[in-house]
Design a protein around this motif. Structure first.
Motif, mmCIF file in Angstrom:
data_model
loop_
_atom_site.group_PDB
_atom_site.id
_atom_site.type_symbol
_atom_site.label_atom_id
_atom_site.label_comp_id
_atom_site.label_asym_id
_atom_site.label_seq_id
_atom_site.Cartn_x
_atom_site.Cartn_y
_atom_site.Cartn_z
ATOM 1 N N PHE A 518 0.388 50.436 74.368
ATOM 2 C CA PHE A 518 1.731 50.522 75.014
ATOM 3 C C PHE A 518 1.888 48.760 75.069
ATOM 4 C CE2 PHE A 518 3.491 48.899 79.120
ATOM 5 C CZ PHE A 518 4.862 49.642 79.309
ATOM 6 N N LYS A 519 2.910 48.371 74.992
ATOM 7 C CA LYS A 519 3.466 46.981 75.138
ATOM 8 C C LYS A 519 4.879 47.005 75.939
ATOM 9 C CE LYS A 519 1.652 45.087 70.900
ATOM 10 N NZ LYS A 519 2.044 44.613 69.566
ATOM 11 N N ARG A 550 7.053 48.762 64.318
ATOM 12 C CA ARG A 550 6.830 49.528 63.369
ATOM 13 C C ARG A 550 5.333 50.184 63.531
ATOM 14 N NH1 ARG A 550 9.576 47.906 58.492
ATOM 15 N NH2 ARG A 550 10.799 45.990 58.996
ATOM 16 N N GLY A 551 5.161 51.419 63.016
ATOM 17 C CA GLY A 551 3.892 52.395 63.160
ATOM 18 C C GLY A 551 4.067 53.756 63.110
ATOM 19 N N ASP A 552 3.175 54.450 63.593
ATOM 20 C CA ASP A 552 3.084 55.855 63.756
ATOM 21 C C ASP A 552 3.302 56.328 65.147
ATOM 22 O OD1 ASP A 552 2.651 58.360 63.183
ATOM 23 O OD2 ASP A 552 0.308 58.424 63.445
ATOM 24 N N GLN A 553 4.286 57.181 65.177
ATOM 25 C CA GLN A 553 4.821 57.689 66.516
ATOM 26 C C GLN A 553 5.185 56.676 67.559
ATOM 27 O OE1 GLN A 553 1.849 60.517 68.206
ATOM 28 N NE2 GLN A 553 1.329 61.495 65.969
ATOM 29 N N VAL A 554 6.064 55.912 66.793
ATOM 30 C CA VAL A 554 6.626 54.806 67.782
ATOM 31 C C VAL A 554 7.802 55.529 68.712
ATOM 32 C CG1 VAL A 554 8.198 52.891 67.621
ATOM 33 C CG2 VAL A 554 6.517 53.025 65.973
ATOM 34 N N CYS A 578 7.274 49.647 74.312
ATOM 35 C CA CYS A 578 7.095 50.718 73.206
ATOM 36 C C CYS A 578 5.696 51.233 73.389
ATOM 37 C CB CYS A 578 7.534 49.970 71.895
ATOM 38 S SG CYS A 578 6.044 48.758 71.584
ATOM 39 N N LYS A 579 5.416 52.490 72.917
ATOM 40 C CA LYS A 579 4.152 53.003 72.754
ATOM 41 C C LYS A 579 4.011 53.480 71.195
ATOM 42 C CE LYS A 579 4.763 57.643 74.467
ATOM 43 N NZ LYS A 579 4.324 58.481 75.578
#
Length: 584
Positions: A518-519, A550-554, A578-579
């Motif tokens: 988490f950010k 960018r990433g998985d399950q954003v 975002c998580k």
């Protein structure tokens, strides 16, 4: 002579509340629309003011307003709506009797009211940015000597600041006394009264200037280096008129709109900061705005903020002063100081709302002795003032960190005569600025505005990610969980107390599954332009990393919380978050 400032403020607030309660503005808009539809002839291009006034009278709007305000005759005592049981009264000049403030004044009494009507013209662009165009003080008492209590005036509006000698337009004004006076004065009587006041004003200003010059000579004789200190006795207003700095400060009561001095500091903080524009180089443009001009444009320089905050703190019963000096790199600055009954000194930074306790450094202590480290940004101080006092710093050093703020010690602070200041700055003095306007409640719906900005930011983020070839998935629940954090941030700004962070962190931990990251990025603004705020956020690498994640399950989240203050000032808190699933 006018009502005392606190009584005038209360009376104006009562009238404003009653007009709002009756929805007078809404009824006027309805009548205007109806009149345009039904009564405007096909060949007419515009509806005149006379037509609108007749329509309002015909429908009884004006009579309803006058009845609700309960203006009464000499034989009947009634209360103003929501007023205290005791009648509002005020002292007239020596030739007049004490009068009940709820009764209509006669023409002679009104002639003695020397306060002008202050008119401010502002321009608002499509982005909501305001610009001060003109500020004009209208002498309204010519209507007292006109037939039927009606007169027409033509005034030339001049620009402000560096354009104070440039005309911005002509304003045609029609003045009408309503209800009509029982008898009008002769124009000769009115002109004589105004001429006598101008003569009296000019003499008071001349005497104060002579005194100020003598005070300055004495101040320089103490120490020649005083010539380089920021001792500000006069300052130019938005019209380029030199006024004693003490006239820019008066005790100001916020009614029920602000509850504490610290909340008042937060209100002043969220008013926008903008330096007066300078043509060419050479330093800072001099412009201390009058309070109405400052509030109407909703932004100003550090002196405008400091004058307003000092006035509010005086209204709360504190011993407050505006300080004039410098901060880092010798930049001129103004802030506020309060003196506690125990001798403590507190600095209030009006641009940020921060408070600092002053602990002086003793320069005579041994080199190895531990000294307090100043946390405030101020470097030197030349003078302090409020509505009654002006004191020049005559200590060997004008460094704030070594300054002793015993204002009663004339070996450290050279005072001006309080009588001299009172002659030109006291309430009701013909040379002073008119009474401060009462603060107006916010007209902004915090929930609606918060939602609008949030929807606009979602759209901007989605468009930005689309340009990068990224899809956007919003998680409403995560967005909602950000609300407590924003409320906590504003509460801390208002009270200096941190609370609620533990619950927020616990909720986020539960909302973010194992193996996910988490950010969050909170940011604060004092304007409501979503596109401008988004552009500012993108300049932060950390915020850009969240928005462009960018990433998985954003999953993305954004929450906006608007906190409203008087005069439609706002504190706007935004948090992007975002998580995503962490990938090794």
């Amino acid at each position: 002579m006018s009502l005392p400032p606190e009584k005038a403020s209360e009376l104006k607030q009562l009238i404003h509340q009653q007009l709002s309660k009756m929805d007078v503005h809404g009824r006027i808009r309805e009548i205007l629309a109806e009149t345009i539809r039904e009564e405007l002839a096909p060949d007419q291009q515009q509806l005149s003011t006379e037509d609108l006034i007749k329509a309002l009278r015909r429908r009884g709007i004006i009579d309803d307003v006058m009845k609700e305000l309960n203006f009464v005759t000499d034989n009947v005592d009634q209360e103003l709506p929501s007023s205290p049981k005791q009648p509002v009264s005020f002292d007239r000049q020596s030739t007049l009797k004490k009068s009940d403030g709820t009764r209509m004044a006669d023409s002679t009494t009104m002639l003695s009211i020397s306060d002008p009507i202050h008119m401010v013209l502002i321009k608002t662009d499509i982005f909501g940015e305001t610009t001060l165009v003109a500020s004009y003080f209208l002498e309204w008492r010519s209507v007292l000597g006109s037939e039927n209590g009606v007169t027409n005036l033509t005034v030339e509006l001049m620009g402000v600041g560096t354009e104070s000698k440039v005309s911005v337009g002509i304003l045609n004004i029609k003045l009408e006394m309503y209800p009509p006076l029982n008898q009008t004065l002769s124009q000769e009587v009115v002109n004589t009264q105004l001429a006598l006041e101008r003569q009296k004003t000019a003499e008071k200003e001349r005497l104060f200037l002579v005194y100020a010059k003598q005070w300055w000579r004495e101040y320089l004789q103490i120490r020649p280096s005083h010539n380089s200190r920021l001792v500000k006795i006069f300052a130019q207003d938005e019209n380029g008129i030199n006024r004693p700095v003490c006239s820019y400060v008066k005790p100001l009561r916020a009614g029920r709109l602000l509850d504490t001095p610290r909340q008042a500091a937060r209100f002043v903080n969220v008013l926008g900061y903008e330096r007066a524009p300078v043509i060419g180089g050479g330093g800072k443009q001099e412009q201390w705005c009058t309070l109405l001009a400052f509030l109407c444009r909703n932004k100003g320089d550090c002196e405008d903020h400091a004058n307003l905050l000092c006035s509010l703190l005086l209204g709360y019963g504190l011993e407050a002063f505006v300080c004039v000096g410098t901060k880092a790199k010798g930049v001129p600055h103004a802030w506020v100081m309060t003196c506690g009954t125990d001798g403590s000194i507190t600095f209030w930074e009006s641009l940020t709302g921060h408070r600092y306790i002053h602990k002086p450094i003793n320069p005579d202590e041994p080199p190895l002795a531990e000294q307090p480290k100043p946390l405030y940004p101020y470097r030197t101080i030349g003078c302090v003032f409020n509505h009654q006092m002006f004191l020049g710093n005559c200590q060997p050093s004008d460094a704030v960190e070594t300054c002793v703020f015993d204002l009663n010690d004339e070996s450290k602070w050279k005072p001006m005569s309080e009588e001299a200041i009172k002659s030109v700055c006291a309430p009701g003095a013909t040379t002073s600025l008119p009474p401060f306007p009462p603060l107006c409640a916010s007209t902004i719906d915090a929930s609606v505005t918060s939602n609008e900005i949030e929807m606009q930011l979602r759209l901007l983020v989605s468009e930005h990610r689309k340009d990068l070839g990224l899809t956007t998935v919003w998680e409403d629940q995560l967005s909602y969980l950000l609300s407590p954090a924003l409320a906590s941030y504003e509460f801390e700004r208002t009270t200096s107390i941190s609370a609620g962070n533990e619950e927020f962190q616990d909720a986020i931990r539960r909302a973010v599954p194992d193996g996910h990251t988490f950010k969050g990025f909170p940011i604060h603004f004092v304007y409501r332009n979503a596109r401008r705020a988004f552009a500012t956020c993108l300049r932060s690498p950390f915020c850009e990393e969240i928005i462009c994640c960018r990433g998985d399950q954003v999953r993305l989240a954004v929450r906006v919380r608007v906190f409203t203050y008087p005069e439609s000032a706002c504190a706007v808190w935004i948090m992007f978050a975002c998580k995503y699933r962490s990938v090794l």
